[in-house]
Design a protein around this motif. Structure first.
Motif, PDB file in Angstrom:
ATOM      1  N   SER A 208       8.111  -9.454 -12.908  1.00  0.00           N
ATOM      2  CA  SER A 208       8.508  -8.445 -13.889  1.00  0.00           C
ATOM      3  C   SER A 208       8.859  -7.117 -13.244  1.00  0.00           C
ATOM      4  O   SER A 208       9.602  -6.311 -13.798  1.00  0.00           O
ATOM      5  CB  SER A 208       7.389  -8.246 -14.910  1.00  0.00           C
ATOM      6  N   LYS A 209       8.340  -6.858 -12.053  1.00  0.00           N
ATOM      7  CA  LYS A 209       8.642  -5.595 -11.358  1.00  0.00           C
ATOM      8  C   LYS A 209       9.776  -5.761 -10.356  1.00  0.00           C
ATOM      9  O   LYS A 209      10.625  -4.894 -10.218  1.00  0.00           O
ATOM     10  CB  LYS A 209       7.400  -5.130 -10.571  1.00  0.00           C
ATOM     11  N   VAL A 210       9.721  -6.850  -9.609  1.00  0.00           N
ATOM     12  CA  VAL A 210      10.590  -6.975  -8.439  1.00  0.00           C
ATOM     13  C   VAL A 210      11.595  -8.122  -8.606  1.00  0.00           C
ATOM     14  O   VAL A 210      12.566  -8.218  -7.868  1.00  0.00           O
ATOM     15  CB  VAL A 210       9.722  -7.159  -7.166  1.00  0.00           C
ATOM     16  N   GLY A 211      11.373  -8.969  -9.584  1.00  0.00           N
ATOM     17  CA  GLY A 211      12.296 -10.077  -9.801  1.00  0.00           C
ATOM     18  C   GLY A 211      11.864 -11.363  -9.117  1.00  0.00           C
ATOM     19  O   GLY A 211      12.422 -12.426  -9.388  1.00  0.00           O
ATOM     20  N   SER A 212      10.873 -11.277  -8.228  1.00  0.00           N
ATOM     21  CA  SER A 212      10.396 -12.459  -7.506  1.00  0.00           C
ATOM     22  C   SER A 212       8.952 -12.242  -7.104  1.00  0.00           C
ATOM     23  O   SER A 212       8.458 -11.114  -7.134  1.00  0.00           O
ATOM     24  CB  SER A 212      11.149 -12.670  -6.183  1.00  0.00           C
ATOM     25  N   THR A 213       8.346 -13.317  -6.697  1.00  0.00           N
ATOM     26  CA  THR A 213       7.001 -13.243  -6.116  1.00  0.00           C
ATOM     27  C   THR A 213       7.163 -13.202  -4.602  1.00  0.00           C
ATOM     28  O   THR A 213       7.518 -14.193  -3.983  1.00  0.00           O
ATOM     29  CB  THR A 213       6.184 -14.475  -6.536  1.00  0.00           C
ATOM     30  N   LEU A 214       6.930 -12.017  -4.041  1.00  0.00           N
ATOM     31  CA  LEU A 214       7.136 -11.833  -2.605  1.00  0.00           C
ATOM     32  C   LEU A 214       5.859 -11.294  -1.984  1.00  0.00           C
ATOM     33  O   LEU A 214       5.287 -10.323  -2.491  1.00  0.00           O
ATOM     34  CB  LEU A 214       8.244 -10.799  -2.361  1.00  0.00           C
ATOM     35  N   PRO A 215       5.400 -11.886  -0.905  1.00  0.00           N
ATOM     36  CA  PRO A 215       4.229 -11.310  -0.233  1.00  0.00           C
ATOM     37  C   PRO A 215       4.592  -9.958   0.390  1.00  0.00           C
ATOM     38  O   PRO A 215       5.667  -9.814   0.982  1.00  0.00           O
ATOM     39  CB  PRO A 215       3.879 -12.323   0.862  1.00  0.00           C
ATOM     40  N   TYR A 216       3.711  -9.009   0.230  1.00  0.00           N
ATOM     41  CA  TYR A 216       3.974  -7.703   0.835  1.00  0.00           C
ATOM     42  C   TYR A 216       2.657  -7.103   1.291  1.00  0.00           C
ATOM     43  O   TYR A 216       1.573  -7.533   0.872  1.00  0.00           O
ATOM     44  CB  TYR A 216       4.674  -6.755  -0.157  1.00  0.00           C
ATOM     45  N   ALA A 217       2.780  -6.105   2.159  1.00  0.00           N
ATOM     46  CA  ALA A 217       1.610  -5.336   2.578  1.00  0.00           C
ATOM     47  C   ALA A 217       1.977  -3.867   2.556  1.00  0.00           C
ATOM     48  O   ALA A 217       3.141  -3.501   2.709  1.00  0.00           O
ATOM     49  CB  ALA A 217       1.145  -5.754   3.970  1.00  0.00           C
ATOM     50  N   TRP A 218       0.987  -3.061   2.352  1.00  0.00           N
ATOM     51  CA  TRP A 218       1.160  -1.610   2.457  1.00  0.00           C
ATOM     52  C   TRP A 218       0.156  -1.075   3.483  1.00  0.00           C
ATOM     53  O   TRP A 218      -1.012  -1.499   3.501  1.00  0.00           O
ATOM     54  CB  TRP A 218       0.902  -0.918   1.111  1.00  0.00           C
ATOM     55  N   VAL A 219       0.614  -0.162   4.330  1.00  0.00           N
ATOM     56  CA  VAL A 219      -0.274   0.562   5.244  1.00  0.00           C
ATOM     57  C   VAL A 219       0.182   2.014   5.247  1.00  0.00           C
ATOM     58  O   VAL A 219       1.384   2.290   5.326  1.00  0.00           O
ATOM     59  CB  VAL A 219      -0.233  -0.017   6.678  1.00  0.00           C
ATOM     60  N   GLY A 220      -0.759   2.930   5.156  1.00  0.00           N
ATOM     61  CA  GLY A 220      -0.424   4.348   5.132  1.00  0.00           C
ATOM     62  C   GLY A 220      -0.758   5.049   6.440  1.00  0.00           C
ATOM     63  O   GLY A 220      -1.670   4.639   7.161  1.00  0.00           O
ATOM     64  N   ASN A 221       0.012   6.119   6.739  1.00  0.00           N
ATOM     65  CA  ASN A 221      -0.329   6.981   7.875  1.00  0.00           C
ATOM     66  C   ASN A 221      -1.384   7.966   7.386  1.00  0.00           C
ATOM     67  O   ASN A 221      -1.113   8.825   6.557  1.00  0.00           O
ATOM     68  CB  ASN A 221       0.921   7.715   8.361  1.00  0.00           C
ATOM     69  N   SER A 222      -2.582   7.854   7.942  1.00  0.00           N
ATOM     70  CA  SER A 222      -3.702   8.690   7.495  1.00  0.00           C
ATOM     71  C   SER A 222      -3.726  10.042   8.189  1.00  0.00           C
ATOM     72  O   SER A 222      -4.636  10.836   7.975  1.00  0.00           O
ATOM     73  CB  SER A 222      -5.024   7.955   7.746  1.00  0.00           C
ATOM     74  N   GLY A 223      -2.706  10.313   9.008  1.00  0.00           N
ATOM     75  CA  GLY A 223      -2.680  11.491   9.879  1.00  0.00           C
ATOM     76  C   GLY A 223      -3.113  12.798   9.249  1.00  0.00           C
ATOM     77  O   GLY A 223      -3.813  13.588   9.874  1.00  0.00           O
ATOM     78  N   LYS A 224      -2.682  13.068   8.032  1.00  0.00           N
ATOM     79  CA  LYS A 224      -3.043  14.341   7.411  1.00  0.00           C
ATOM     80  C   LYS A 224      -4.116  14.157   6.344  1.00  0.00           C
ATOM     81  O   LYS A 224      -4.414  15.086   5.594  1.00  0.00           O
ATOM     82  CB  LYS A 224      -1.811  14.978   6.768  1.00  0.00           C
ATOM     83  N   GLN A 225      -4.636  12.941   6.223  1.00  0.00           N
ATOM     84  CA  GLN A 225      -5.538  12.695   5.088  1.00  0.00           C
ATOM     85  C   GLN A 225      -6.938  12.243   5.492  1.00  0.00           C
ATOM     86  O   GLN A 225      -7.923  12.777   4.997  1.00  0.00           O
ATOM     87  CB  GLN A 225      -4.905  11.671   4.148  1.00  0.00           C
ATOM     88  N   CYS A 226      -7.036  11.288   6.387  1.00  0.00           N
ATOM     89  CA  CYS A 226      -8.382  10.775   6.683  1.00  0.00           C
ATOM     90  C   CYS A 226      -8.403   9.987   7.987  1.00  0.00           C
ATOM     91  O   CYS A 226      -8.792   8.819   8.018  1.00  0.00           O
ATOM     92  CB  CYS A 226      -8.883   9.875   5.545  1.00  0.00           C
ATOM     93  N   LEU A 227      -8.022  10.652   9.075  1.00  0.00           N
ATOM     94  CA  LEU A 227      -8.029   9.961  10.366  1.00  0.00           C
ATOM     95  C   LEU A 227      -9.384   9.350  10.694  1.00  0.00           C
ATOM     96  O   LEU A 227      -9.476   8.265  11.246  1.00  0.00           O
ATOM     97  CB  LEU A 227      -7.654  10.946  11.483  1.00  0.00           C
TER      98      LEU A 227
END
Ligand SMILES: *[C@@H]1O[C@H](CO)[C@@H](O)[C@H](O)[C@H]1NC(C)=O
Ligand SMILES: *[C@@H]1O[C@H](CO)[C@@H](O)[C@H](O)[C@H]1NC(C)=O
Length: 351
Positions: A208-227
């Motif tokens: 419903s969001k992307v049109g397909s079921t796709l595996p994904y990952a997210w990783v954030g740069n914590s540099g200014k937030q929580c090294l």
């Protein structure tokens, strides 16, 4: 998932059993490594209180990573990078070199212990047909959203909007067969639960969001937030600084990016072995599965466990690492649970 707090009750029993591994002192291994341009150190940093629960080194029969019959990534893995926010070319290059180091194709180009040997633990996982996870991983496309199209705060769900709009704008298309989408957020993007509960996660997109079921990952740069949380042990919390050894020097000179590398490795290993969250994990709760990276969170070498990172290498300039990659790169990457050894392991294990 790279979850910070605490699956405590489950892990408590085993960390008691394994406490002997935590008391191993720095090993004198110099004579084995006289020909190497590094020494082996056991930094004995105090455990990061956010992650101390998830440490295994000795084998444990209490950990039961089970197969739940779903698919794993057995075809050559095509990675599509989505850079959300502003990134510098060196930051992108370091991350791309890490991902390019995984594939066995590139193994002969670099020194051991190597990133591609680290991935060999991941390829021990199979599906119902006994097909192994692939040892071929390549970056097949990149898209940069430098305009923060979905704002500077993302939630788990709006990360899927980032994927959807990137798929529309990018030169790459939906790859339902063997595509993996890696969303990387720059240091001034906040993400739901980032720093508080997670440094990265993987899941799959909703049609419903992307049109397909796709595996994904997210990783954030914590540099200014929580090294101290997401780039440990390159940054240690203030309350530890006074009392013990300080933080370790990152191998690529960027604490935020070097911290991301280990989280990216962790998420890719888990995504490959549990892409639709119905394949390999421990525990009985599919909502909060304990996956093959979670079991080894914060463990980088032999003699670790009980909260200690273990024996890692330090080169002439003081940079700390535990494996080599392409282009002369060095990386510090956490270990992975081996279904064969029933323990965490990595290419730098000192057996
Ligand atoms: C495939 O997985 C099996 C079971 O873990 C293992 O014995 C075998 O060595 C693996 N093969 C590769 C190429 O990783
Ligand atoms: C994020 O940081 C970059 C550089 O570090 C800056 O150019 C940009 O304006 C910032 N964007 C926002 C939305 O804060």
């Amino acid at each position: 998932m790279t979850t910070l707090p605490l699956t405590f009750i489950f892990f408590f029993t085993s960390s008691v059993l394994l406490s002997s591994s935590a008391s191993v002192e720095t090993l004198d291994l110099k004579h084995h490594h006289d020909d190497k341009p590094y020494t082996i150190i056991n930094p004995k940093l105090q455990p990061n209180t956010f992650t101390t629960s998830n440490k295994y080194e000795g084998s444990s029969n209490l950990v039961n990573v089970q197969y739940h019959m779903g698919p794993v990534l057995t075809s050559p893995i095509n990675i599509y990078l989505i850079w959300y926010g502003k990134w510098t070319p060196p930051q992108k290059q370091t991350i791309k070199h890490f991902i390019s180091s995984i594939s066995t194709n590139n193994n002969h180009h670099h020194l051991k212990p190597s990133v591609s040997d680290w991935w060999k633990t991941v390829t021990l996982y199979t599906d119902q047909t006994n097909a192994n996870i692939s040892n071929r991983i390549q970056i097949r496309g990149e898209y940069s959203d430098t305009k923060y199209t979905h704002g500077t705060h993302l939630t788990r769900l709006t990360i899927q909007d980032v994927i959807a709009s990137s798929l529309k704008a990018a030169s790459f298309k939906v790859n339902n067969k063997n595509g993996v989408y890696l969303v990387l957020t720059s240091d001034n993007v906040t993400v739901q639960d980032f720093c508080r509960a997670v440094c990265g996660f993987h899941y799959f997109t909703f049609p419903s969001k992307v049109g397909s079921t796709l595996p994904y990952a997210w990783v954030g740069n914590s540099g200014k937030q929580c090294l101290q949380v997401c780039a440990y042990p390159f940054a240690v919390p203030g309350y530890m600084g006074g009392g013990g050894p300080g933080s370790l020097k990152p191998p690529n000179g960027d604490v935020g990016i070097d911290g991301m590398i280990s989280v990216i490795g962790h998420e890719l290993a888990e995504l490959a072995s549990n892409p639709l969250v119905n394949a390999w994990y421990a525990g009985s709760d599919p909502i909060a599965p304990t996956e093959i990276g979670d079991l080894c969170e914060g463990l980088y070498g032999s003699g670790g466990g009980g909260g200690y990172i273990g024996n890692v290498m330090k080169d002439g300039s003081g940079q700390t690492f535990n494996m080599h990659g392409v282009n002369g790169r060095k990386f510090l990457v956490q270990w992975i649970w081996s279904p064969v050894l029933k323990a965490c392991t990595g290419p730098n294990a000192l057996d």
